[in-house]
Design an enzyme around this catalytic site. Structure first.
Site, PDB file in Angstrom:
ATOM      1  N   GLY A   1       1.633  -3.456  10.552  1.00 29.78           N
ATOM      2  CA  GLY A   1       1.989  -3.100  11.852  1.00 29.78           C
ATOM      3  C   GLY A   1       2.131  -4.155  12.884  1.00 29.78           C
ATOM      4  O   GLY A   1       1.669  -3.878  13.968  1.00 29.78           O
ATOM      5  N   GLY A   2       2.582  -5.242  12.406  1.00 26.63           N
ATOM      6  CA  GLY A   2       2.748  -6.249  13.383  1.00 26.63           C
ATOM      7  C   GLY A   2       1.639  -7.436  13.454  1.00 26.63           C
ATOM      8  O   GLY A   2       1.830  -8.437  14.236  1.00 26.63           O
ATOM      9  N   PHE A   3       0.382  -7.233  12.832  1.00 28.18           N
ATOM     10  CA  PHE A   3      -0.798  -7.884  12.855  1.00 28.18           C
ATOM     11  C   PHE A   3      -0.793  -8.706  11.636  1.00 28.18           C
ATOM     12  O   PHE A   3      -1.899  -9.525  11.507  1.00 28.18           O
ATOM     13  CB  PHE A   3      -1.871  -7.093  13.070  1.00 28.18           C
ATOM     14  N   GLY A   4       0.100  -8.519  10.661  1.00 27.64           N
ATOM     15  CA  GLY A   4       0.277  -9.412   9.233  1.00 27.64           C
ATOM     16  C   GLY A   4       0.566  -8.268   8.143  1.00 27.64           C
ATOM     17  O   GLY A   4       1.147  -7.340   8.575  1.00 27.64           O
TER      18      GLY A   4
ATOM     19  N   THR B   1       0.320  -7.740   3.746  1.00 28.29           N
ATOM     20  CA  THR B   1      -0.043  -7.865   2.346  1.00 28.29           C
ATOM     21  C   THR B   1       0.758  -8.346   1.345  1.00 28.29           C
ATOM     22  O   THR B   1       1.939  -7.707   1.232  1.00 28.29           O
ATOM     23  CB  THR B   1      -0.980  -6.759   1.916  1.00 28.29           C
TER      24      THR B   1
ATOM     25  N   LYS C   1      -3.731 -11.615   1.806  1.00 30.60           N
ATOM     26  CA  LYS C   1      -3.803 -10.501   2.892  1.00 30.60           C
ATOM     27  C   LYS C   1      -3.616 -11.651   4.207  1.00 30.60           C
ATOM     28  O   LYS C   1      -4.227 -12.754   4.229  1.00 30.60           O
ATOM     29  CB  LYS C   1      -5.007 -10.097   3.157  1.00 30.60           C
TER      30      LYS C   1
ATOM     31  N   ASP D   1     -12.895   3.828   4.279  1.00 28.57           N
ATOM     32  CA  ASP D   1     -11.457   4.253   3.886  1.00 28.57           C
ATOM     33  C   ASP D   1     -11.273   4.711   2.362  1.00 28.57           C
ATOM     34  O   ASP D   1     -10.500   4.125   1.827  1.00 28.57           O
ATOM     35  CB  ASP D   1     -10.409   3.265   4.347  1.00 28.57           C
TER      36      ASP D   1
END
Length: 702
Positions: free
Chosen positions: A46-49, A51, A67, A173
């Site tokens: 979502g825009g932060f990086g 994988t 990552k 998670d």
């Protein structure tokens, strides 16, 4: 292929030998640290990086997972803090990776202003895909997991949880997607520690912000933003419930909150062994105090052989006491400046800010208090349920289209287009002719003149810079259209079925006569790649009753341009998105009502525009990652309750009311990112394509 490492690049794959990314213009990196060759994107954060899947050239091209953290941080302090936490996280994960059922950390480093963690690749299939495989009945009769298999899953994973909990780490998670069955020995590996938390640390996310997957994570994570070893045990219980019953906890949570855990046995197809049932009962307790407090307790109740603790290691369950005696993080430590970044390990990376729950998860009070609101919305919602899952081939599904009779679905499959029967899920035929990846597909709802007579047609566009027109009924190729000088990524057909619009990386929109294949005009104006187009018909203004065709185009230049289709004249330039406009949908024209344009963006927002004035009507927020696709329900164009669907890389499909902006329902893809959507003409079916290489058929429940 060589993969672009710009985390915002919408199409990062490039041909070998390419120096500059053909999509975003970023210089390409052949090897990270002169060692790791990135092959493709596995997931978008979502825009932060992102994988990535990569090859380790120092280990004979052994596969690994990389990552990337690309923090967009204000000020040098925040960046310095992010790097510091990143280094500490790498050290912690290196220790966890000593366990044979947790991926090993291979490296961490900074390169070109991005931060990277390199992790061992687990060769196998996650339990979510394994469940899908079983339910399709491939190779054997369709079946769910037997109670003996569920017991073995628990016995295999509980020692892993004991191991990480003793080191002060909570995963937060646990779900079928994050458990992989290794091919080599069939053992289960626990992956994606991106939401994990070191309990001994004095930093955690702000209270009221949930981490984890709804339905699988317990009430304390959703309501308070806190997690303990017992929280992981609930998630493991919810995972086993899903595998045992085939019923998604996420679906039950959206409908009934946590009420389902009180009568979870009603979802069983047959009674199970009482010993296993009692363990499941205690794992799924809503109240954390009534739940198992340690993995060892659950293991010992399930097995005749106790789970021995390693020497000199003690295990302590959380104690909820105001005295301050417990070693676990307490609510008063939950607050942290919004500029800080929590580097949460090898999975998703979260920017610490006070985000509101999305509409379906709204309210900062206890989840139980939300249940009545959810049920009220449910009474007036359009409820879709998964009817069929089709294995679409060896590649991600980038585009889907559904025929006028709702019986045929078309999807891309690398260089080909496949046609499927929506009822049986069987492949009808494969259309071959493109020389590179197919990006977009559209089916003409109107019969047009073809060399074989009047018939239904399908159009496809490709990285090979061409558009091909096919006979939908025979599968034969009618013609190839050339003219674009770069990849063609978007297609739309006018309401009368006569004009095809195409958007390309050459920054142009071209209009074509569908019956002849000849170019009508080229429209220029965007400063970057055109990634979405839409066409509609309506009357503009009260003084003009003549219907005109309107074309809208969205671009990576972050703007939307609205054109008169007949003249090519620019009507509006719409600005408001902060990242690439990835998808457009336009409401059918109805006289006396202002037409609307819906836009989706990589900035995670959906915007609704009044095309009569060019003004922004509403900004919708709810998805947690990039919007990939939009589809308006064509069956309700005369209704006051017009609806549309949105798909996202956050693995969900959301259905919205256009007039009010109300979120009606959320469908969980339960796999990978949703990359494409299509509505049937009667509004009874939604078709979605996904990066997990599947096509899902969703039916409206009556």
């Amino acid at each position: 292929m060589i993969c672009c490492l710009n985390p915002d690049c919408p199409n990062p794959l490039n041909s070998d030998g390419t120096k500059i990314c053909e999509t975003c213009g970023t210089p390409l990196v052949k090897f990270l640290r002169n060692r790791f060759r990135v092959i493709r994107v596995l997931s978008d954060e979502g825009g932060f990086g992102r994988t990535y899947l990569a090859e380790d050239v120092d280990k004979l091209k052994e596969l690994c997972v990389i990552k990337q953290l690309a923090p967009k941080l204000p000020g040098s302090w925040a960046l310095k803090k992010a790097m510091e936490l990143f280094q500490k996280e790498a050290t912690r994960l290196q220790q966890l990776g000593e366990h044979s059922q947790i991926p090993t950390l291979l490296a961490y480093f900074e390169q070109d202003n991005y931060l990277y963690l390199v992790q061992q690749f687990i060769d196998g299939q996650n339990l979510s895909k394994e469940l899908q495989f079983r339910r399709r009945g491939i190779g054997k009769q369709a079946r769910l997991y037997a109670e003996s298999e569920i017991k073995q899953i628990l016995l295999d994973l509980l020692p892993v949880l004991k191991y990480i909990h003793q080191r002060g780490v909570v995963h937060r998670d646990i779900k079928p997607q994050n458990i992989i069955r290794r091919k080599k020995d069939r053992r289960l590996a626990l992956i994606d520690f991106g939401s994990s938390k070191q309990l001994t640390a004095r930093v955690q996310i702000k209270a009221g912000t949930s981490i984890g997957s709804h339905g699988y994570c317990p009430i304390e994570q959703i309501r308070d933003g806190v997690a303990f070893p017992a929280s992981d045990l609930f998630s493991l219980g919810a995972t086993c419930f899903h595998l045992l019953t085939g019923t998604s906890p996420f679906k039950l949570w959206t409908e009934n909150g946590y009420n389902w855990v009180n009568d979870w046995r009603q979802y069983l197809s047959h009674p199970i062994d009482e010993q296993l049932a009692l363990v499941m009962e205690k794992l799924l307790k809503k109240d954390i105090k009534q739940r198992y407090q340690s993995a060892e307790q659950a293991f010992n109740d399930l097995s005749s052989k106790p789970l021995d603790s390693p020497a000199n290691e003690s295990y302590e369950a959380p104690i909820f006491s105001p005295s301050g005696s417990n070693k676990y993080l307490k609510p008063q430590y939950l607050f942290f400046p919004l500029t800080a970044i929590a580097i949460l390990g090898l999975g998703q990376f979260w920017y610490l800010q006070a985000q509101k729950f999305t509409t379906e998860f709204s309210s900062s009070v206890a989840v139980d208090n939300q249940t009545s609101k959810i049920n009220q919305n449910k009474q007036r919602s359009q409820k879709f349920s998964l009817a069929n899952t089709i294995s679409g081939g060896l590649n991600s599904i980038l585009s889907v289209a559904i025929g006028p009779d709702s019986r045929i679905v078309a999807s891309n499959s690398n260089q080909t287009i496949k046609l499927w029967d929506t009822q049986t899920g069987r492949e009808i035929t494969t259309l071959k002719g493109h020389k590179s990846r197919v990006n977009a597909i559209v089916i003409n709802p109107v019969r047009v003149s073809t060399p074989q007579g009047f018939g239904k047609i399908i159009a496809s566009s490709s990285e090979d810079k061409t558009i091909k027109i096919w006979n939908l009924e025979t599968g034969s190729k009618i013609r190839t259209i050339t003219g674009h000088s770069d990849s063609v990524h978007a297609l739309a057909i006018s309401p009368d079925g006569k004009i095809l619009a195409s958007g390309s990386n050459d920054k142009t929109v071209r209009l074509w006569n569908l019956e002849t294949g000849k170019e009508i005009r080229t429209i220029t104006g965007h400063s970057s790649w055109v990634r979405s187009v839409a066409i509609s018909q309506f009357s503009i203004g009260s003084e003009n009753d003549n219907d005109i065709n309107i074309l809208a185009s969205g671009s990576t230049d972050k703007t939307i341009k609205v054109w008169n289709l007949s003249t090519g004249k620019l009507i509006h330039t719409l600005k408001g998105h902060t990242q690439s406009v990835t998808s457009l949908a336009m409401s059918p024209g109805v006289k006396g009502r202002s037409p609307v344009l819906i836009s989706g963006s990589a900035d995670r927002s959906i915007k609704i525009w009044d095309l009569s004035t060019g003004e922004l009507v509403r900004n919708l927020e709810g998805h947690t990652q990039s919007i990939t696709s939009l589809a308006i329900n064509p069956a309700n164009k005369l209704s006051n309750n017009k609806t549309f669907a949105s798909g996202s890389t956050d693995r969900t499909i959301k259905i919205w009311n256009i007039s009010t902006g109300e979120l009606i329902s959320t469908l969980s893809n339960d796999g990978e990112a949703v990359s494409s959507l299509a509505y049937s003409w009667d509004g009874e079916t939604i078709v979605s394509g996904s990066e997990d290489k599947t096509i899902k058929i969703w039916r409206l429940s009556h």
